[in-house]
Design a protein around this motif. Structure first.
Motif: not given
Length: 171
Positions: A30-34, A39, A44, A46, A51
């Motif tokens: 959930e902390m990263a773009p799809e 991260f 999200p 980064p 990361t």
């Protein structure tokens, strides 16, 4: 740190519920773009340090370093290289690149190792220690910075049980 503590506990035969790892994995994604493995911290968005942390955790949570998003992010991390005043980033970057056996590991390690040797205090009561004037170094102080530098330098010796070789990264 919490996920790494849970991994260490599981390796020490402490019962850790699988749901705990699944929940940590879901939160991390959930902390990263799809579709990307870069991260953020609470959203999200980064950042280099989060990361590096996220990539390390993805390895420990079962992701292969050969998945396309992992390869892409690990290569970006290696290309950026260690950050001169961010020992926290450098620690997690070291874990991610070493444990993934990334082709950029040797260059990363040489640059960081040489920098750490060069910046280690050599005189007075501070001899053998490190301190970097950065956000993490100023908050944690000389003891924290020295501990982080020592952990970076020992990653490839695998002295800490957390770094022991395992056959795979089971979720």
């Amino acid at each position: 740190w919490q996920v790494l503590s849970l991994i260490a506990a599981r390796r020490s035969k402490v019962t850790v519920y699988q749901k705990t790892f699944s929940d940590a994995h879901r939160f991390l994604l959930e902390m990263a773009p799809e579709g990307e493995f870069e991260f953020g911290y609470r959203m999200p968005k980064p950042e280099p340090t989060t990361t590096a942390i996220g990539l390390t955790l993805m390895l420990y949570l079962g992701h292969s370093p050969y998945e396309l998003p992992m390869e892409k992010s690990l290569s970006k991390l290696a290309k950026r290289g260690p950050l001169p005043n961010n020992i926290y980033h450098n620690y997690y970057g070291t874990l991610a690149l070493h444990h993934s056996r990334h082709p950029g590991w040797n260059e990363w390690n040489k640059k960081l190792r040489d920098s750490l040797v060069k910046t280690q205090s050599t005189t007075g009561h501070q001899a053998g220690s490190w301190h970097f004037k950065d956000h993490f170094g100023d908050v944690g102080g000389r003891l924290y910075t020295t501990a982080m530098a020592a952990m970076i330098l020992e990653v490839y010796y695998r002295y800490m049980p957390l770094y022991e070789e395992i056959e795979d990264f089971p979720l």
